[in-house]
Design a protein around this motif. Structure first.
Motif, PDB file in Angstrom:
ATOM      1  N   PRO A 292     -39.869 -47.297  44.368  1.00 20.91           N
ATOM      2  CA  PRO A 292     -41.178 -47.910  44.983  1.00 20.91           C
ATOM      3  C   PRO A 292     -40.298 -48.567  46.429  1.00 20.91           C
ATOM      4  O   PRO A 292     -40.935 -48.764  47.170  1.00 20.91           O
ATOM      5  CB  PRO A 292     -41.650 -48.784  44.458  1.00 20.91           C
ATOM      6  N   GLU A 293     -39.122 -48.957  46.134  1.00 19.29           N
ATOM      7  CA  GLU A 293     -38.417 -49.449  47.519  1.00 19.29           C
ATOM      8  C   GLU A 293     -38.057 -48.365  48.477  1.00 19.29           C
ATOM      9  O   GLU A 293     -37.518 -48.809  49.536  1.00 19.29           O
ATOM     10  CB  GLU A 293     -37.243 -50.288  46.992  1.00 19.29           C
ATOM     11  N   MET A 294     -38.207 -47.106  48.254  1.00 19.49           N
ATOM     12  CA  MET A 294     -37.955 -46.047  49.198  1.00 19.49           C
ATOM     13  C   MET A 294     -36.518 -46.332  49.769  1.00 19.49           C
ATOM     14  O   MET A 294     -36.258 -45.797  50.864  1.00 19.49           O
ATOM     15  CB  MET A 294     -39.195 -46.022  50.270  1.00 19.49           C
ATOM     16  N   LEU A 295     -35.690 -46.524  48.981  1.00 17.59           N
ATOM     17  CA  LEU A 295     -34.211 -46.545  49.365  1.00 17.59           C
ATOM     18  C   LEU A 295     -33.860 -44.766  49.508  1.00 17.59           C
ATOM     19  O   LEU A 295     -34.275 -44.105  48.621  1.00 17.59           O
ATOM     20  CB  LEU A 295     -33.285 -47.153  48.480  1.00 17.59           C
ATOM     21  N   PRO A 296     -32.851 -44.520  50.376  1.00 24.12           N
ATOM     22  CA  PRO A 296     -32.381 -43.367  50.316  1.00 24.12           C
ATOM     23  C   PRO A 296     -31.879 -43.127  48.852  1.00 24.12           C
ATOM     24  O   PRO A 296     -31.191 -43.747  48.214  1.00 24.12           O
ATOM     25  CB  PRO A 296     -31.172 -43.503  51.549  1.00 24.12           C
ATOM     26  N   ALA A 297     -31.825 -41.811  48.399  1.00 28.50           N
ATOM     27  CA  ALA A 297     -31.719 -41.373  46.914  1.00 28.50           C
ATOM     28  C   ALA A 297     -30.186 -41.843  46.789  1.00 28.50           C
ATOM     29  O   ALA A 297     -29.739 -42.204  45.914  1.00 28.50           O
ATOM     30  CB  ALA A 297     -31.787 -39.908  46.843  1.00 28.50           C
ATOM     31  N   ALA A 298     -29.351 -41.547  47.678  1.00 32.90           N
ATOM     32  CA  ALA A 298     -27.660 -41.806  47.621  1.00 32.90           C
ATOM     33  C   ALA A 298     -27.429 -43.094  47.314  1.00 32.90           C
ATOM     34  O   ALA A 298     -26.456 -43.285  47.000  1.00 32.90           O
ATOM     35  CB  ALA A 298     -27.024 -41.192  48.876  1.00 32.90           C
ATOM     36  N   VAL A 299     -28.235 -44.149  47.485  1.00 32.85           N
ATOM     37  CA  VAL A 299     -28.099 -45.457  47.327  1.00 32.85           C
ATOM     38  C   VAL A 299     -28.994 -46.075  46.560  1.00 32.85           C
ATOM     39  O   VAL A 299     -29.227 -47.401  46.289  1.00 32.85           O
ATOM     40  CB  VAL A 299     -27.863 -46.232  48.694  1.00 32.85           C
ATOM     41  N   SER A 300     -29.680 -45.255  45.685  1.00 30.04           N
ATOM     42  CA  SER A 300     -30.610 -45.699  44.972  1.00 30.04           C
ATOM     43  C   SER A 300     -30.474 -45.646  43.324  1.00 30.04           C
ATOM     44  O   SER A 300     -30.102 -44.597  42.854  1.00 30.04           O
ATOM     45  CB  SER A 300     -32.089 -44.910  45.132  1.00 30.04           C
ATOM     46  N   LYS A 301     -30.369 -46.682  42.562  1.00 29.55           N
ATOM     47  CA  LYS A 301     -29.943 -47.042  41.095  1.00 29.55           C
ATOM     48  C   LYS A 301     -31.325 -46.172  40.361  1.00 29.55           C
ATOM     49  O   LYS A 301     -30.874 -45.435  39.362  1.00 29.55           O
ATOM     50  CB  LYS A 301     -30.032 -48.142  40.694  1.00 29.55           C
ATOM     51  N   ALA A 302     -32.307 -46.266  41.079  1.00 30.41           N
ATOM     52  CA  ALA A 302     -33.608 -45.667  40.121  1.00 30.41           C
ATOM     53  C   ALA A 302     -33.394 -44.215  40.254  1.00 30.41           C
ATOM     54  O   ALA A 302     -33.550 -43.462  39.364  1.00 30.41           O
ATOM     55  CB  ALA A 302     -35.010 -45.959  40.977  1.00 30.41           C
TER      56      ALA A 302
END
Length: 396
Positions: free
Chosen positions: A272-282
């Protein structure tokens, strides 16, 4: 952690260059037990890890980019990276001789062979002007079968080994849509066909002792923007993604292939935070590692892209990435990661886990264990190359 390592030890025997026969042959009796090979690689990885300083460990997690040219300044930069215990390099546009000189330069300066990677999504000619040509992925005939894709992978592995390249940043397993940015680079819009072609091709690469890296997790196929310019958004539900975008990655993981690259894509259905996938723990930690069970190498897409703007290597490592590709400034980013470790944002234990995995794959694929190594002076192109290229292309 103990059970995770045991699980990984049980599955990694496949990575030997001799681990699988061509698709139409009967497997010969192995000369070396595959479990012994993987166990030896783990032992060597642990042995090397214990000799590294913290800075050397962190450096192993970086793969900066260099143009594949043999000029003085490029070779000087390659030597500087090698002297800093950098984990590897990505070769950008250039020529065959430049690629070979860079690979030889860094290999002779380090205690363990570095990763030397290239975006050979449709052969080395995608980056090297004088390399043998193969059709781009969108031009491959629909009649192509798994055996031909496997042969394609083994032939490309042979060419890579001649140049000292041991990692291909490919294949693209994005399932394309009519307006997809990945349309030319994708095997098409059918998830099952994309998965079958990618897995067969990657099996050929890895049976030829070259690490394959599927990209761009969790799927760039429905995104119309270029991550070099801005962050894309996957506007699909998790159910939609599971049956299309994620399907080829699931097949990849089930076939125990080595690497996955994570893209600069916001995935609101996952994060939901919409971080770039490469820096997203989710995306990396929860979806890729925990839910899909991927135990191999996780690489970021190039961090110098606009799609990752505002985020650094420490963010990617904290999210679960093993290897950071092409940061804007490699040495500054290494310093930044060390600072984050000293601040407690990243633990030394996390770094050791990543680096141990990196060293394991290096030990398993390095020429000292796997003996299918190209020799200087060998020709890249041969009649087999031309035959495969002609059979792959869609007839107009």
């Amino acid at each position: 952690m103990k059970w995770g390592i045991l699980l990984l030890l049980s599955m990694v025997g496949f990575l030997s260059c001799e681990r699988r026969p061509p698709l139409t042959q009967t497997a010969p009796a192995p000369e070396i037990e595959l479990a012994d090979l993987s166990e030896e690689a783990w032992k060597r990885a642990d042995s090397i890890l214990h000799t590294f300083t913290l800075r050397q460990k962190v450096a192993q997690m970086f793969m900066p980019a260099l143009y594949a040219t043999g000029d003085y300044w490029t070779i000087r930069q390659a030597r500087e990276y090698a002297d800093s215990c950098i984990g590897g390099l990505i070769l950008l546009k250039g020529d065959v001789s430049g690629a070979r000189v860079i690979a030889d330069t860094v290999r002779h300066l380090v205690k363990i062979a570095p990763f030397v990677a290239i975006d050979a999504e449709w052969g080395l000619a995608m980056r090297l002007v004088d390399a043998p040509e193969f059709p781009d992925n969108s031009s491959i005939s629909e009649s192509v079968d798994d055996q031909l894709m496997y042969d394609y992978g083994t032939e490309l592995a042979r060419e890579c080994r001649i140049l000292g390249i041991n990692m291909v940043l490919g294949p693209v397993v994005d399932v394309s849509t009519p307006d997809s940015y990945m349309k030319r680079r994708s095997f098409g819009g059918n998830p099952a066909r994309v998965a079958d072609m990618a897995v067969a091709y990657a099996r050929g690469l890895e049976d030829g002792c070259v690490i394959s890296v599927a990209k761009h997790f969790p799927g760039h196929g429905s995104v119309t923007v270029d991550s070099h310019k801005k962050k894309g958004i996957i506007a699909r539900s998790l159910n939609q993604m599971d049956s299309t975008d994620i399907y080829p990655f699931r097949q990849w993981i089930q076939n125990d292939l080595s690497g996955i690259m994570v893209g600069h894509l916001a995935v609101p259905s996952v994060d939901p935070e919409m971080l770039p996938a490469a820096v997203s723990k989710a995306v990396i930690g929860d979806l890729l590692r925990d839910d899909l069970g991927f135990k191999g190498l996780v690489l970021t897409d190039a961090l110098n892209m606009k799609g990752a703007e505002g985020y650094g290597a420490a963010d990617a490592i904290k999210a679960g990435a093993d290897i950071v590709l092409a940061p804007l400034n490699t040495f500054e980013e290494i310093d930044s990661v060390i600072e984050k470790i000293q601040e407690g944002y990243i633990s030394v234990g996390e770094i050791d886990t990543h680096v141990r995995r990196i060293l394991f794959y290096k030990c398993l694929f390095e020429p000292g264990i796997n003996k299918k190594v190209g020799k200087m002076g060998q020709k890249l192109s041969n009649p087999i190359t031309d035959t495969i290229s002609k059979r792959l292309i869609r007839k107009k």
